[in-house]
Structures are given as structure tokens and as C-alpha cells.
Write an enzyme that holds these catalytic residues in place. Structure first.
Site, PDB file in Angstrom:
ATOM      1  N   LYS A 202      -1.162   6.497   2.160  1.00  0.00           N
ATOM      2  CA  LYS A 202      -0.037   6.687   1.244  1.00  0.00           C
ATOM      3  C   LYS A 202      -0.328   7.895   0.370  1.00  0.00           C
ATOM      4  O   LYS A 202      -1.357   7.957  -0.298  1.00  0.00           O
ATOM      5  CB  LYS A 202       0.172   5.448   0.384  1.00  0.00           C
ATOM      6  CG  LYS A 202       1.258   5.637  -0.668  1.00  0.00           C
ATOM      7  CD  LYS A 202       1.601   4.359  -1.358  1.00  0.00           C
ATOM      8  CE  LYS A 202       2.640   4.596  -2.435  1.00  0.00           C
ATOM      9  NZ  LYS A 202       3.013   3.360  -3.118  1.00  0.00           N
ATOM     10  N   ARG A 212      11.427   4.785  -7.901  1.00  0.00           N
ATOM     11  CA  ARG A 212      10.945   4.451  -9.253  1.00  0.00           C
ATOM     12  C   ARG A 212      12.128   4.141 -10.173  1.00  0.00           C
ATOM     13  O   ARG A 212      12.014   3.301 -11.059  1.00  0.00           O
ATOM     14  CB  ARG A 212      10.045   5.568  -9.787  1.00  0.00           C
ATOM     15  CG  ARG A 212       8.727   5.625  -9.004  1.00  0.00           C
ATOM     16  CD  ARG A 212       7.804   6.748  -9.438  1.00  0.00           C
ATOM     17  NE  ARG A 212       6.675   6.851  -8.520  1.00  0.00           N
ATOM     18  CZ  ARG A 212       5.837   7.886  -8.479  1.00  0.00           C
ATOM     19  NH1 ARG A 212       5.989   8.898  -9.321  1.00  0.00           N
ATOM     20  NH2 ARG A 212       4.841   7.903  -7.617  1.00  0.00           N
ATOM     21  N   LYS A 225      -0.018   9.722  -9.917  1.00  0.00           N
ATOM     22  CA  LYS A 225      -0.812   8.719  -9.212  1.00  0.00           C
ATOM     23  C   LYS A 225      -1.881   9.373  -8.333  1.00  0.00           C
ATOM     24  O   LYS A 225      -2.344   8.783  -7.352  1.00  0.00           O
ATOM     25  CB  LYS A 225       0.119   7.812  -8.395  1.00  0.00           C
ATOM     26  CG  LYS A 225       1.154   7.080  -9.268  1.00  0.00           C
ATOM     27  CD  LYS A 225       1.928   6.001  -8.508  1.00  0.00           C
ATOM     28  CE  LYS A 225       2.891   5.249  -9.443  1.00  0.00           C
ATOM     29  NZ  LYS A 225       3.601   4.146  -8.765  1.00  0.00           N
ATOM     30  N   GLU A 241      -9.156   6.367   5.825  1.00  0.00           N
ATOM     31  CA  GLU A 241      -8.470   5.264   5.134  1.00  0.00           C
ATOM     32  C   GLU A 241      -8.037   4.181   6.133  1.00  0.00           C
ATOM     33  O   GLU A 241      -8.216   2.985   5.898  1.00  0.00           O
ATOM     34  CB  GLU A 241      -7.232   5.774   4.387  1.00  0.00           C
ATOM     35  CG  GLU A 241      -7.502   6.522   3.099  1.00  0.00           C
ATOM     36  CD  GLU A 241      -7.846   5.587   1.936  1.00  0.00           C
ATOM     37  OE1 GLU A 241      -7.967   4.364   2.147  1.00  0.00           O
ATOM     38  OE2 GLU A 241      -7.995   6.092   0.807  1.00  0.00           O
ATOM     39  N   LYS A 256       2.991   6.833   4.821  1.00  0.00           N
ATOM     40  CA  LYS A 256       4.073   6.966   3.858  1.00  0.00           C
ATOM     41  C   LYS A 256       3.872   8.205   3.004  1.00  0.00           C
ATOM     42  O   LYS A 256       2.749   8.419   2.544  1.00  0.00           O
ATOM     43  CB  LYS A 256       4.067   5.713   2.974  1.00  0.00           C
ATOM     44  CG  LYS A 256       5.072   5.706   1.865  1.00  0.00           C
ATOM     45  CD  LYS A 256       4.859   4.476   1.031  1.00  0.00           C
ATOM     46  CE  LYS A 256       5.802   4.536  -0.152  1.00  0.00           C
ATOM     47  NZ  LYS A 256       5.538   3.518  -1.109  1.00  0.00           N
ATOM     48  N   SER A 282      12.434   6.640  -0.329  1.00  0.00           N
ATOM     49  CA  SER A 282      13.684   6.809  -1.074  1.00  0.00           C
ATOM     50  C   SER A 282      14.140   8.262  -1.140  1.00  0.00           C
ATOM     51  O   SER A 282      15.331   8.550  -0.995  1.00  0.00           O
ATOM     52  CB  SER A 282      13.514   6.237  -2.483  1.00  0.00           C
ATOM     53  OG  SER A 282      12.433   6.863  -3.162  1.00  0.00           O
ATOM     54  N   TYR A 321      15.920   2.538   4.207  1.00  0.00           N
ATOM     55  CA  TYR A 321      17.074   2.020   3.460  1.00  0.00           C
ATOM     56  C   TYR A 321      18.350   2.110   4.292  1.00  0.00           C
ATOM     57  O   TYR A 321      19.363   1.536   3.924  1.00  0.00           O
ATOM     58  CB  TYR A 321      17.225   2.787   2.133  1.00  0.00           C
ATOM     59  CG  TYR A 321      15.979   2.676   1.278  1.00  0.00           C
ATOM     60  CD1 TYR A 321      15.738   1.523   0.541  1.00  0.00           C
ATOM     61  CD2 TYR A 321      15.014   3.678   1.261  1.00  0.00           C
ATOM     62  CE1 TYR A 321      14.585   1.390  -0.220  1.00  0.00           C
ATOM     63  CE2 TYR A 321      13.855   3.558   0.513  1.00  0.00           C
ATOM     64  CZ  TYR A 321      13.643   2.408  -0.225  1.00  0.00           C
ATOM     65  OH  TYR A 321      12.491   2.263  -0.952  1.00  0.00           O
TER      66      TYR A 321
END
Ligand code: PBG
Length: 332
Positions: A202, A212, A225, A241, A256, A282, A321
Site C-alpha cells: 500500500k 478520506r 502517512k 512486503e 493499492k 477513490s 466503487y
């Protein structure tokens, strides 16, 4: 053997008719490839449109069950839940994530009651929808997100969701060691068939903005982040990872965002030969809708082409979505 060349070989020959294009198609996209992310909000009978995600709404727990029924009817096998926690229930330590009566758990139960096990329920594990600072974990000195203390909270959050009936625990927090800790806790509590889909690779991405807004954390988030999500410049690191999360017991892994990271999907699939999912996030959804709004493309074609690209790259499925819209198109 020498390769045939033009005109004995004409690549357009197999493209000349619809039946032939169908016969030679290498990749298929079906509603069963889709996971539909849904946002949950307080109240009953509520639908709240999300401005940054035109066409996407938050639903109260009762109406989430209607969406799950819609997904079943469309052949979508799984929904993913994200809560927009009331401001008064957000705190420095995100303790609401551990509340058995929180919005997430009520939404899970609502779907379970309405749909039994006809549909999978995937739940996001991370503290950001519950913290007053919008970070995915617990803060230490100078706002640094603490790893090991956060993992303890994530384990408790995972058990809370599994007890409420979640089928797939999807940790999106990028803390080190959380997959092993969550797997051990699930086994210990008898949740042996609860899966873990790890957000293994990610990235610290600019494409998460509308999400968000949807979970109400954009205005709260201080800083970024980057101390836990990955640098978009890296791909070898993504393989490390993924290797770790698989070794710790992840059943499947996720990359992602989606389209800008298809190279990562390909590398992960080729290296590990495990189920790989991608999250068309998104900002990607919003880009497609923005293109449609200015007449730069048509929605149906953009949606189906981008989703097919994930399948071609090797994905087992895609969180999008546009899932319900795509499933409707594929069903027609
Ligand atoms: C939070 C989380 C994020 C998304 C899924 N889970 C945002 C973030 O990491 O800040 C993004 C999904 C999207 O943009 O659609 N742990």
C-alpha cells in the site's frame, strides 16, 4: 522455425468478426471478480451522497443490507465496509474500533442477518476512521505512529470484527508484523476460517483524498502517512512486503492504488503465484467520473476497460466503487 510474416500472417484476421474476437479473448471479466466498497454512517434509513465521489453514498447500517442484497443479485461475491465514525466517538487512541457495538460491527451484523452467508463481508482494519488525528495507528513522540502498540490495537480490532461476523479481515495500516499477530489471535479465538487479505503493498498515495472525505478523516489528518505507507518509487520493497505477509499467514494480498501500480501486480503475481487483488481507489474513481463529466470518455467503456486491465495483469479480483455499475453492464 521461422516466424510467419505479412501477408501469410495478418494479425487483423482474428479481429475481423465479433465471434472471432470473442473466441480469441485471453481474459474474462465477470461480476465474480468484483468487491464493492461501501461506506457506513449512523442512523436508520439514511443515504448521504459523498461530494468528492459522485454517485457514491454513505448508508446507514440497515440500508447497507439492501446494498448487500443488490450485490448478491448482481453476482458480486463480496462487499468491503468502511465506517464514517461520529466525531464524538473519535479519540486519540481510536478505542471505538474495539467497541462491539460500533458502526462497523452493526453493519456486519445487519448484512449477516439479511443475507446469511450468501455474500462475503470484508472489513478494513486500521484506526484512521476512529482516531481524532486521522492516522492509522497510535501516536508516539512528535506524532510518530507507533508500530507495536498499534499492532496490539489492530489485533483487538480484528477479533472484534471477526466476532461480529466478518469473513475477510483486511489490514490496511501497513504496520510491521500485524499479519502474524492477527492470524495467531484469530486461530486462538477459533476463527480458523476467517481470511486475511493483506493490504501488503500500500503506497503513500495522492489518490486517497475522496476516501478520506468519505470516512471523515481528511480534515483531521495531521501530516501524511509516509512513515508507514510505501514510497511510490519502490517496487522491490513491495515484493519484500508481500513475502513477509504471506509468511505470516495472509491468504491473499492486495496492491493499492490500482492502475498506477499494475507493474507491482504483475511482479507480485509472477513471483508468488498467490491470489492478488487490487484496489481501484477513490481518486481513480473520481478521475473516471471527472473525465465522464467533461465528455472526455464514456463511463461504461472506461469502467470495463480499466477493470479488464486488472484481470489482464493477473488480479483475482478488484475492489472498485464502480462494482455495481460494472456488474450491471456485464450482466446485460
Ligand atoms: C485507511 C484506508 C485508506 C483507504 C482504504 N483504507 C486511506 C488511507 O490510507 O489514507 C483508501 C481507499 C480509497 O482511496 O478508495 N487505512
Amino acid at each position: 522455425m521461422s516466424q510467419p510474416t505479412y501477408p501469410s500472417l495478418r494479425m487483423r484476421r482474428t479481429r475481423a468478426h465479433g465471434w472471432s474476437r470473442a473466441l480469441h479473448r485471453e481474459t474474462v471479466l465477470t461480476p465474480a471478480d468484483l468487491i464493492w466498497p461501501l461506506f457506513v454512517t449512523e442512523g436508520t434509513g439514511v443515504e448521504e451522497p459523498i461530494a468528492a465521489l459522485p454517485g457514491v453514498s454513505r448508508w446507514s447500517a440497515d440500508r447497507i443490507a439492501e446494498r448487500a442484497k443488490e450485490a448478491i443479485a448482481l453476482g458480486i461475491p463480496c462487499v468491503a465496509l468502511f465506517p464514517n465514525t461520529q466525531p464524538g466517538r473519535r479519540s486519540e487512541d481510536g478505542a471505538e474500533a474495539l467497541n462491539p457495538g460500533n458502526l462497523m460491527c452493526r453493519a456486519i451484523r445487519s448484512i449477516r442477518d439479511a443475507c446469511g452467508d450468501e455474500i462475503g463481508v470484508l472489513t478494513d482494519v486500521a484506526l484512521d476512521p476512529y482516531t481524532s488525528h486521522g492516522q492509522d495507528g497510535l501516536l508516539g513522540d512528535a506524532g510518530y505512529v507507533l508500530n507495536d502498540a498499534t499492532v496490539e490495537a489492530l489485533v483487538a480490532q480484528s477479533l472484534n470484527q471477526a466476532s461480529a461476523g466478518a469473513d475477510i479481515i483486511a489490514p490496511s495500516d501497513m504496520m510491521d508484523g500485524r499479519i502474524g499477530a492477527i492470524r495467531a489471535a484469530l486461530e486462538g479465538a477459533g476463527h480458523v476460517n476467517v481470511q486475511i487479505m493483506s493490504y501488503a503493498a500500500k503506497y503513500a498515495s495522492a489518490f486517497y483524498g475522496p476516501f478520506r472525505d468519505a470516512v471523515g478523516s481528511r480534515g483531521l489528518l495531521q501530516g501524511d502517512k509516509q512513515t508507514y505507507q510505501m514510497d511510490p518509487a519502490n517496487s522491490e520493497e513491495a515484493l519484500r512486503e508481500v513475502a513477509l505477509d504471506l509468511a505470516e499467514g495472509a491468504d491473499s494480498v492486495m496492491v493499492k492504488p490500482g492502475l498506477p501500480y499494475l507493474d507491482i501486480v504483475v511482479r507480485v503475481k509472477q513471483r508468488f503465484e498467490v491470489p492478488v487483488f487490487a484496489y481501484q481507489v477513490s481518486g481513480e474513481y473520481a478521475m473516471i467520473e471527472a473525465a465522464v463529466a467533461v465528455g472526455a470518455g464514456t463511463r461504461d467503456a472506461l469502467v470495463l476497460e480499466t477493470l479488464m486491465a486488472f484481470k489482464r495483469a493477473g488480479c483475482s479480483g478488484v475492489l472498485t466503487y464502480h462494482a455495481a455499475h460494472a456488474a450491471r453492464l456485464l450482466g446485460d
